[in-house]
Design a protein around this motif. Sequence first.
Motif, PDB file in Angstrom:
ATOM      1  N   ASN A 144      -9.888-103.167  -8.850  1.00  0.00           N
ATOM      2  CA  ASN A 144      -9.133-102.061  -9.094  1.00  0.00           C
ATOM      3  C   ASN A 144      -8.113-102.317 -10.133  1.00  0.00           C
ATOM      4  OD1 ASN A 144      -6.758-103.128  -7.529  1.00  0.00           O
ATOM      5  ND2 ASN A 144      -8.107-102.610  -5.964  1.00  0.00           N
ATOM      6  N   ALA A 145      -7.263-101.574 -10.376  1.00  0.00           N
ATOM      7  CA  ALA A 145      -5.990-101.705 -11.365  1.00  0.00           C
ATOM      8  C   ALA A 145      -4.887-102.681 -11.058  1.00  0.00           C
ATOM      9  CB  ALA A 145      -5.382-100.199 -11.751  1.00  0.00           C
ATOM     10  N   VAL A 175      -3.383 -96.635 -10.023  1.00  0.00           N
ATOM     11  CA  VAL A 175      -2.355 -96.435 -11.486  1.00  0.00           C
ATOM     12  C   VAL A 175      -1.589 -97.482 -11.727  1.00  0.00           C
ATOM     13  CG1 VAL A 175      -0.616 -94.742 -12.575  1.00  0.00           C
ATOM     14  CG2 VAL A 175      -2.435 -93.895 -10.880  1.00  0.00           C
ATOM     15  N   ALA A 176      -1.381 -97.947 -13.024  1.00  0.00           N
ATOM     16  CA  ALA A 176      -0.768 -99.224 -13.413  1.00  0.00           C
ATOM     17  C   ALA A 176       0.592 -98.651 -13.720  1.00  0.00           C
ATOM     18  CB  ALA A 176      -1.437 -99.620 -14.760  1.00  0.00           C
ATOM     19  N   PHE A 235       2.490 -93.065 -11.855  1.00  0.00           N
ATOM     20  CA  PHE A 235       2.722 -93.959 -10.807  1.00  0.00           C
ATOM     21  C   PHE A 235       3.602 -93.597  -9.949  1.00  0.00           C
ATOM     22  CE2 PHE A 235       4.609 -97.754  -9.011  1.00  0.00           C
ATOM     23  CZ  PHE A 235       3.382 -98.580  -8.822  1.00  0.00           C
ATOM     24  N   ASP A 236       4.573 -92.962  -9.948  1.00  0.00           N
ATOM     25  CA  ASP A 236       5.462 -92.272  -9.081  1.00  0.00           C
ATOM     26  C   ASP A 236       4.732 -91.494  -7.923  1.00  0.00           C
ATOM     27  OD1 ASP A 236       7.419 -94.103  -9.832  1.00  0.00           O
ATOM     28  OD2 ASP A 236       8.442 -92.304 -11.015  1.00  0.00           O
ATOM     29  N   ASP A 237       3.861 -90.769  -8.627  1.00  0.00           N
ATOM     30  CA  ASP A 237       3.144 -89.476  -7.929  1.00  0.00           C
ATOM     31  C   ASP A 237       2.095 -90.150  -7.136  1.00  0.00           C
ATOM     32  OD1 ASP A 237       4.561 -87.458  -9.313  1.00  0.00           O
ATOM     33  OD2 ASP A 237       2.856 -86.937 -10.560  1.00  0.00           O
ATOM     34  N   ALA A 238       1.571 -91.403  -7.581  1.00  0.00           N
ATOM     35  CA  ALA A 238       0.685 -92.270  -6.628  1.00  0.00           C
ATOM     36  C   ALA A 238       1.242 -92.764  -5.503  1.00  0.00           C
ATOM     37  CB  ALA A 238       0.121 -93.162  -7.531  1.00  0.00           C
ATOM     38  N   VAL A 239       2.367 -93.499  -5.942  1.00  0.00           N
ATOM     39  CA  VAL A 239       3.144 -93.810  -4.542  1.00  0.00           C
ATOM     40  C   VAL A 239       3.217 -92.861  -3.529  1.00  0.00           C
ATOM     41  CG1 VAL A 239       5.361 -94.965  -3.750  1.00  0.00           C
ATOM     42  CG2 VAL A 239       4.271 -95.653  -5.983  1.00  0.00           C
ATOM     43  N   VAL A 240       3.652 -91.629  -3.847  1.00  0.00           N
ATOM     44  CA  VAL A 240       3.749 -90.575  -3.044  1.00  0.00           C
ATOM     45  C   VAL A 240       2.352 -90.257  -2.269  1.00  0.00           C
ATOM     46  CG1 VAL A 240       4.399 -88.078  -2.661  1.00  0.00           C
ATOM     47  CG2 VAL A 240       5.822 -89.606  -4.066  1.00  0.00           C
ATOM     48  N   ALA A 241       1.548 -90.060  -2.924  1.00  0.00           N
ATOM     49  CA  ALA A 241       0.099 -89.893  -2.433  1.00  0.00           C
ATOM     50  C   ALA A 241      -0.608 -91.020  -1.562  1.00  0.00           C
ATOM     51  CB  ALA A 241      -0.866 -89.508  -3.811  1.00  0.00           C
ATOM     52  N   TYR A 242      -0.216 -92.149  -2.210  1.00  0.00           N
ATOM     53  CA  TYR A 242      -0.763 -93.197  -1.339  1.00  0.00           C
ATOM     54  C   TYR A 242       0.019 -94.073  -0.373  1.00  0.00           C
ATOM     55  CZ  TYR A 242      -4.964 -92.734  -4.553  1.00  0.00           C
ATOM     56  OH  TYR A 242      -5.870 -91.934  -5.239  1.00  0.00           O
TER      57      TYR A 242
END
Length: 198
Positions: free
Chosen positions: A195-196, A134-135, A117-124
């Motif tokens: 989506n999630a 990502v949940a 989730f943390d990686d998704a925050v950075v990516a998005y």
Amino acid sequence: MLAAISSALSALMLTACGQSPQVALVQTSIVVPPAPGPPAPPADSLTIGPAAVDTTGGWLADGNMLSPFDVANPVLSQLDPALLTAVQEAARAAEAQGVVLKVTSGWRSKGFQQRLFDDAVVAYGSVEKAAEFVATPEVSKHVTGQAIDIGQAEADRWLIANGRQFGLCQIYANEIWHFELVADANGNCPPLRPNAAG
């Protein structure tokens, strides 16, 4: 050692013959081995401790996929048993039709889900956008062992078309690979969520 014994015997013999022995001083050194350390604890008594966070549980390297029958891996062994059985039955049926189902993700530890989730925050760029893909660990069905991701696209399409007979349903419109055991008694899947996050 033998030289020291020989010198000592020679000295005794000279003394016994009434002659004074010559004394020779020889410097010696003794190497004392280190004291043994405490015995290692049995392997099964080791734990990561209550404060440690498992940030890799359920991780598979990019491009790696598991057979649904590779239950030695926690990705599968930690799944809900009913979900695992359904996926294995679906895999057998798919294989009979020439389609190979592989697992790309299954159970995940809370710490690993948080990393994703943390990686998704950075990516998005935002928590809101990341939540679409990502949940969080608090709501992820992967953390509870109630979700599985299947690869590749041909297998996903087969499972979307046939999974309901095994109780398996696609959940999110933007994730054709994510399946949960949620079909009702008549084999009906719930409506797709976009989506999630929704």
